[in-house]
Scaffold this motif. Structure first.
Motif, PDB file in Angstrom:
ATOM      1  N   ILE A 112      60.515  10.915 108.270  1.00  0.00           N
ATOM      2  CA  ILE A 112      61.150  10.552 109.548  1.00  0.00           C
ATOM      3  C   ILE A 112      60.189   9.774 110.437  1.00  0.00           C
ATOM      4  O   ILE A 112      60.615   9.005 111.289  1.00  0.00           O
ATOM      5  CB  ILE A 112      61.712  11.783 110.304  1.00  0.00           C
ATOM      6  CG1 ILE A 112      60.595  12.757 110.666  1.00  0.00           C
ATOM      7  CG2 ILE A 112      62.801  12.458 109.512  1.00  0.00           C
ATOM      8  CD1 ILE A 112      61.022  13.890 111.577  1.00  0.00           C
ATOM      9  N   HIS A 113      58.887   9.936 110.197  1.00  0.00           N
ATOM     10  CA  HIS A 113      57.879   9.240 110.998  1.00  0.00           C
ATOM     11  C   HIS A 113      57.766   7.757 110.641  1.00  0.00           C
ATOM     12  O   HIS A 113      57.177   6.990 111.409  1.00  0.00           O
ATOM     13  CB  HIS A 113      56.515   9.912 110.843  1.00  0.00           C
ATOM     14  CG  HIS A 113      56.536  11.359 111.242  1.00  0.00           C
ATOM     15  ND1 HIS A 113      56.731  11.773 112.539  1.00  0.00           N
ATOM     16  CD2 HIS A 113      56.435  12.481 110.495  1.00  0.00           C
ATOM     17  CE1 HIS A 113      56.736  13.094 112.577  1.00  0.00           C
ATOM     18  NE2 HIS A 113      56.559  13.549 111.351  1.00  0.00           N
ATOM     19  N   LEU A 114      58.330   7.370 109.497  1.00  0.00           N
ATOM     20  CA  LEU A 114      58.251   5.970 109.086  1.00  0.00           C
ATOM     21  C   LEU A 114      59.117   5.069 109.968  1.00  0.00           C
ATOM     22  O   LEU A 114      58.724   3.950 110.279  1.00  0.00           O
ATOM     23  CB  LEU A 114      58.692   5.813 107.624  1.00  0.00           C
ATOM     24  CG  LEU A 114      57.800   6.475 106.587  1.00  0.00           C
ATOM     25  CD1 LEU A 114      58.451   6.405 105.209  1.00  0.00           C
ATOM     26  CD2 LEU A 114      56.427   5.817 106.567  1.00  0.00           C
ATOM     27  N   ARG A 115      60.304   5.547 110.317  1.00  0.00           N
ATOM     28  CA  ARG A 115      61.225   4.749 111.124  1.00  0.00           C
ATOM     29  C   ARG A 115      61.951   5.625 112.137  1.00  0.00           C
ATOM     30  O   ARG A 115      63.161   5.842 112.044  1.00  0.00           O
ATOM     31  CB  ARG A 115      62.256   4.049 110.229  1.00  0.00           C
ATOM     32  CG  ARG A 115      61.723   2.936 109.356  1.00  0.00           C
ATOM     33  CD  ARG A 115      61.128   1.759 110.124  1.00  0.00           C
ATOM     34  NE  ARG A 115      62.026   1.147 111.084  1.00  0.00           N
ATOM     35  CZ  ARG A 115      62.775   0.074 110.850  1.00  0.00           C
ATOM     36  NH1 ARG A 115      62.734  -0.512 109.675  1.00  0.00           N
ATOM     37  NH2 ARG A 115      63.546  -0.413 111.796  1.00  0.00           N
ATOM     38  N   PRO A 116      61.250   6.136 113.136  1.00  0.00           N
ATOM     39  CA  PRO A 116      61.906   6.988 114.128  1.00  0.00           C
ATOM     40  C   PRO A 116      63.029   6.267 114.873  1.00  0.00           C
ATOM     41  O   PRO A 116      63.958   6.890 115.374  1.00  0.00           O
ATOM     42  CB  PRO A 116      60.774   7.406 115.068  1.00  0.00           C
ATOM     43  CG  PRO A 116      59.674   6.447 114.808  1.00  0.00           C
ATOM     44  CD  PRO A 116      59.833   5.947 113.411  1.00  0.00           C
ATOM     45  N   ASP A 117      62.966   4.947 114.906  1.00  0.00           N
ATOM     46  CA  ASP A 117      64.000   4.162 115.580  1.00  0.00           C
ATOM     47  C   ASP A 117      65.332   4.188 114.843  1.00  0.00           C
ATOM     48  O   ASP A 117      66.369   3.865 115.413  1.00  0.00           O
ATOM     49  CB  ASP A 117      63.532   2.707 115.742  1.00  0.00           C
ATOM     50  CG  ASP A 117      63.172   2.053 114.418  1.00  0.00           C
ATOM     51  OD1 ASP A 117      62.489   2.702 113.595  1.00  0.00           O
ATOM     52  OD2 ASP A 117      63.563   0.890 114.208  1.00  0.00           O
ATOM     53  N   LEU A 118      65.318   4.593 113.581  1.00  0.00           N
ATOM     54  CA  LEU A 118      66.548   4.613 112.790  1.00  0.00           C
ATOM     55  C   LEU A 118      67.056   6.024 112.526  1.00  0.00           C
ATOM     56  O   LEU A 118      67.958   6.219 111.712  1.00  0.00           O
ATOM     57  CB  LEU A 118      66.317   3.918 111.440  1.00  0.00           C
ATOM     58  CG  LEU A 118      65.990   2.430 111.495  1.00  0.00           C
ATOM     59  CD1 LEU A 118      65.736   1.899 110.089  1.00  0.00           C
ATOM     60  CD2 LEU A 118      67.098   1.650 112.175  1.00  0.00           C
ATOM     61  N   GLN A 119      66.515   7.014 113.206  1.00  0.00           N
ATOM     62  CA  GLN A 119      66.892   8.395 112.935  1.00  0.00           C
ATOM     63  C   GLN A 119      68.317   8.705 113.341  1.00  0.00           C
ATOM     64  O   GLN A 119      68.772   8.299 114.409  1.00  0.00           O
ATOM     65  CB  GLN A 119      65.947   9.374 113.638  1.00  0.00           C
ATOM     66  CG  GLN A 119      64.602   9.445 112.986  1.00  0.00           C
ATOM     67  CD  GLN A 119      64.691   9.609 111.499  1.00  0.00           C
ATOM     68  OE1 GLN A 119      65.219  10.598 110.998  1.00  0.00           O
ATOM     69  NE2 GLN A 119      64.193   8.662 110.756  1.00  0.00           N
TER      70      GLN A 119
END
Length: 125
Positions: A112-119
């Motif tokens: 989830i830390h890779l793309r927090p903007d897409l969570q």
């Protein structure tokens, strides 16, 4: 229209069953959230970090009914210093009528830390 659907998940151990189960979980969630049918999938690319070599994560798709003829390839991620360890990433290339902004990318566990903007806030699995 052809679209890419991204996802990633981490595992704790470099063990065959853990890698397969995590890959199944990730791809199933992508399928459900994006309503992906196997006949609309051009191919799937799965990558793993250097610390995962116990199995080919593509084996996970062998248990999916109707997915026999979907081309799947595994590869290794670039070993970038300080990158997220024990990570499995997927890219499904699909034919869909969905707008690019409506594609639901899936990041689970530490990924989830890779793309927090897409969570997504609502998990289905």
């Amino acid at each position: 229209m052809v679209r890419g659907i991204r996802g990633a998940i981490t595992v704790i151990n470099n063990e065959e069953q853990e890698i397969i189960k995590a890959t199944e979980r990730l791809i199933k969630e992508i399928i459900i959230l994006n309503q992906v049918a196997p006949e609309n999938v051009a191919h799937i690319i799965i990558t793993v970090t250097e610390d995962l070599n116990a199995t080919f994560p593509a084996k996970a798709l062998r248990s999916f009914e109707g997915w026999t003829y979907v081309p799947v390839m595994c590869s290794r991620e670039i070993p970038v210093p300080k990158s997220l360890p024990k990570c499995i990433r997927v890219m499904l290339t699909v034919n869909t009528s969905s707008a690019q902004a409506d594609i639901k990318h899936v990041y689970l566990e530490d990924a989830i830390h890779l793309r927090p903007d897409l969570q997504l806030t609502d998990r289905h699995l």
